[in-house]
Design a protein around this motif. Structure first.
Motif, PDB file in Angstrom:
ATOM      1  N   ASN A   1       0.679  -1.181   0.056  1.00 11.90           N
ATOM      2  CA  ASN A   1      -0.133   0.094   0.206  1.00 11.90           C
ATOM      3  C   ASN A   1       0.790   1.248  -0.192  1.00 11.90           C
ATOM      4  N   ALA A   2       1.569   1.487  -1.056  1.00 13.90           N
ATOM      5  CA  ALA A   2       2.367   2.549  -1.201  1.00 13.90           C
ATOM      6  C   ALA A   2       1.714   3.936  -1.675  1.00 13.90           C
ATOM      7  N   THR A   3       1.158   4.411  -0.707  1.00 13.05           N
ATOM      8  CA  THR A   3       0.304   5.682  -1.170  1.00 13.05           C
ATOM      9  C   THR A   3       0.716   6.742  -0.105  1.00 13.05           C
ATOM     10  N   GLN A   4       0.068   7.853  -0.240  1.00 10.83           N
ATOM     11  CA  GLN A   4      -0.139   9.132   0.660  1.00 10.83           C
ATOM     12  C   GLN A   4      -1.529   9.394   0.804  1.00 10.83           C
ATOM     13  N   ASP A   5      -1.921   9.793   2.057  1.00  9.72           N
ATOM     14  CA  ASP A   5      -3.246   9.783   2.248  1.00  9.72           C
ATOM     15  C   ASP A   5      -3.586  11.458   2.130  1.00  9.72           C
ATOM     16  N   ASP A   6      -4.724  11.925   2.225  1.00  6.24           N
ATOM     17  CA  ASP A   6      -5.255  13.204   2.024  1.00  6.24           C
ATOM     18  C   ASP A   6      -4.612  14.221   3.037  1.00  6.24           C
ATOM     19  N   HIS A   7      -4.112  13.845   4.046  1.00  6.60           N
ATOM     20  CA  HIS A   7      -3.443  14.711   5.119  1.00  6.60           C
ATOM     21  C   HIS A   7      -2.059  14.803   4.817  1.00  6.60           C
ATOM     22  N   GLY A   8      -1.417  14.218   3.790  1.00  2.37           N
ATOM     23  CA  GLY A   8      -0.125  14.133   3.392  1.00  2.37           C
ATOM     24  C   GLY A   8       0.879  13.245   3.981  1.00  2.37           C
ATOM     25  N   GLN A   9       0.319  12.183   4.990  1.00  2.00           N
ATOM     26  CA  GLN A   9       1.009  11.322   5.691  1.00  2.00           C
ATOM     27  C   GLN A   9       1.543  10.086   4.831  1.00  2.00           C
ATOM     28  N   LEU A  10       2.732   9.709   4.793  1.00  4.17           N
ATOM     29  CA  LEU A  10       3.110   8.557   3.876  1.00  4.17           C
ATOM     30  C   LEU A  10       2.622   7.130   4.488  1.00  4.17           C
ATOM     31  N   SER A  11       2.211   6.455   3.756  1.00  7.68           N
ATOM     32  CA  SER A  11       1.937   5.104   4.042  1.00  7.68           C
ATOM     33  C   SER A  11       3.278   4.201   4.479  1.00  7.68           C
ATOM     34  N   PRO A  12       3.084   3.218   5.433  1.00  7.14           N
ATOM     35  CA  PRO A  12       4.396   2.407   5.615  1.00  7.14           C
ATOM     36  C   PRO A  12       4.731   1.880   4.080  1.00  7.14           C
ATOM     37  N   GLY A  13       3.882   1.482   3.225  1.00 10.18           N
ATOM     38  CA  GLY A  13       4.333   0.767   1.997  1.00 10.18           C
ATOM     39  C   GLY A  13       5.146   1.786   1.377  1.00 10.18           C
ATOM     40  N   LEU A  14       4.909   3.110   1.321  1.00  7.86           N
ATOM     41  CA  LEU A  14       5.478   3.996   0.531  1.00  7.86           C
ATOM     42  C   LEU A  14       7.029   4.536   1.209  1.00  7.86           C
ATOM     43  N   VAL A  15       7.014   4.286   2.587  1.00  7.33           N
ATOM     44  CA  VAL A  15       8.418   4.480   3.133  1.00  7.33           C
ATOM     45  C   VAL A  15       9.067   3.284   2.957  1.00  7.33           C
ATOM     46  N   ASN A  16       8.531   2.226   2.976  1.00  7.00           N
ATOM     47  CA  ASN A  16       9.282   0.930   2.525  1.00  7.00           C
ATOM     48  C   ASN A  16      10.019   0.659   1.194  1.00  7.00           C
ATOM     49  N   CYS A  17       9.004   1.476   0.153  1.00 12.57           N
ATOM     50  CA  CYS A  17       9.532   1.534  -1.286  1.00 12.57           C
ATOM     51  C   CYS A  17      10.909   2.257  -1.369  1.00 12.57           C
ATOM     52  N   GLU A  18      10.599   3.488  -0.667  1.00 11.86           N
ATOM     53  CA  GLU A  18      11.818   4.376  -0.562  1.00 11.86           C
ATOM     54  C   GLU A  18      13.149   3.564   0.045  1.00 11.86           C
ATOM     55  N   LEU A  19      12.978   2.783   1.190  1.00 11.18           N
ATOM     56  CA  LEU A  19      14.079   2.126   1.797  1.00 11.18           C
ATOM     57  C   LEU A  19      14.558   1.239   0.601  1.00 11.18           C
ATOM     58  N   LEU A  20      13.723   0.374  -0.070  1.00 11.73           N
ATOM     59  CA  LEU A  20      14.187  -0.469  -0.828  1.00 11.73           C
ATOM     60  C   LEU A  20      15.067   0.069  -2.119  1.00 11.73           C
ATOM     61  N   ALA A  21      14.407   1.181  -2.506  1.00  9.05           N
ATOM     62  CA  ALA A  21      14.974   2.032  -3.585  1.00  9.05           C
ATOM     63  C   ALA A  21      16.458   2.268  -3.442  1.00  9.05           C
ATOM     64  N   ARG A  22      16.471   2.807  -2.278  1.00  6.17           N
ATOM     65  CA  ARG A  22      17.848   3.119  -1.584  1.00  6.17           C
ATOM     66  C   ARG A  22      18.965   2.312  -1.427  1.00  6.17           C
ATOM     67  N   GLU A  23      18.583   0.865  -1.441  1.00  4.40           N
ATOM     68  CA  GLU A  23      19.289  -0.039  -1.427  1.00  4.40           C
ATOM     69  C   GLU A  23      20.282  -0.169  -2.429  1.00  4.40           C
ATOM     70  N   GLN A  24      21.604  -0.263  -2.211  1.00  3.66           N
ATOM     71  CA  GLN A  24      22.733  -0.409  -3.444  1.00  3.66           C
ATOM     72  C   GLN A  24      22.580  -1.638  -4.109  1.00  3.66           C
ATOM     73  N   ASN A  25      22.611  -1.492  -5.440  1.00  2.23           N
ATOM     74  CA  ASN A  25      22.631  -2.645  -6.455  1.00  2.23           C
ATOM     75  C   ASN A  25      20.953  -3.629  -6.461  1.00  2.23           C
ATOM     76  N   ILE A  26      20.047  -2.873  -5.831  1.00  2.58           N
ATOM     77  CA  ILE A  26      19.069  -3.745  -5.508  1.00  2.58           C
ATOM     78  C   ILE A  26      18.466  -4.011  -6.818  1.00  2.58           C
ATOM     79  N   VAL A  27      18.200  -3.325  -7.903  1.00  2.00           N
ATOM     80  CA  VAL A  27      17.819  -3.588  -9.031  1.00  2.00           C
ATOM     81  C   VAL A  27      18.379  -4.547  -9.822  1.00  2.00           C
ATOM     82  N   ALA A  28      19.656  -4.601  -9.713  1.00  2.00           N
ATOM     83  CA  ALA A  28      20.672  -5.763 -10.237  1.00  2.00           C
ATOM     84  C   ALA A  28      20.303  -6.836  -9.630  1.00  2.00           C
ATOM     85  N   LEU A  29      20.139  -6.961  -8.130  1.00  2.00           N
ATOM     86  CA  LEU A  29      20.079  -8.261  -7.597  1.00  2.00           C
ATOM     87  C   LEU A  29      18.336  -8.580  -8.170  1.00  2.00           C
ATOM     88  N   LEU A  30      17.405  -7.966  -8.068  1.00  2.00           N
ATOM     89  CA  LEU A  30      16.568  -8.314  -8.456  1.00  2.00           C
ATOM     90  C   LEU A  30      16.164  -8.678  -9.885  1.00  2.00           C
TER      91      LEU A  30
END
Length: 106
Positions: A51-80
């Motif tokens: 559930n990577a979304t942002q609600d009406d109040h501008g709060q980030l969902s845990p899913g969106l935060v987790n997407c950011e964490l995974l995207a910042r992981e070095q070489n994650i795209v190559a690994l996947l």
């Protein structure tokens, strides 16, 4: 024995994944021979990013935060991308779901 976190409420997984995140990435990197472990780690990551979304109040969902964490992981795209070579259908399916969710975060 279960290889995923299916025994934990699906509402808690997005909140807990940042704690177990290094372990999940370690499984993908180091335990490639154990398809069940890899599948379980991928399934958990997909659930955590679900559930990577942002609600009406501008709060980030845990899913969106987790997407950011995974995207910042070095070489994650190559690994996947390397996991797409696996013969297991569900491994490839979960990898495609992760790539789809991580690509907007990059």
């Amino acid at each position: 024995m279960t290889t995923s976190l299916s025994f934990i409420s699906s509402n808690l997984i997005p909140c807990l994944v940042f704690i177990i995140y290094p372990v999940l990435i370690g499984v993908l990197r180091d335990d490639r021979d154990d398809v069940d472990m890899v599948r379980g780690a991928l399934e958990t990551l997909v659930t955590a990013l679900g559930n990577a979304t942002q609600d009406d109040h501008g709060q980030l969902s845990p899913g969106l935060v987790n997407c950011e964490l995974l995207a910042r992981e070095q070489n994650i795209v190559a690994l996947l991308l390397s996991l797409l070579e696996e013969e297991d259908f569900y491994v490839r399916y979960y990898v495609l779901q992760l790539l789809t969710r991580v690509s907007p975060a990059r």
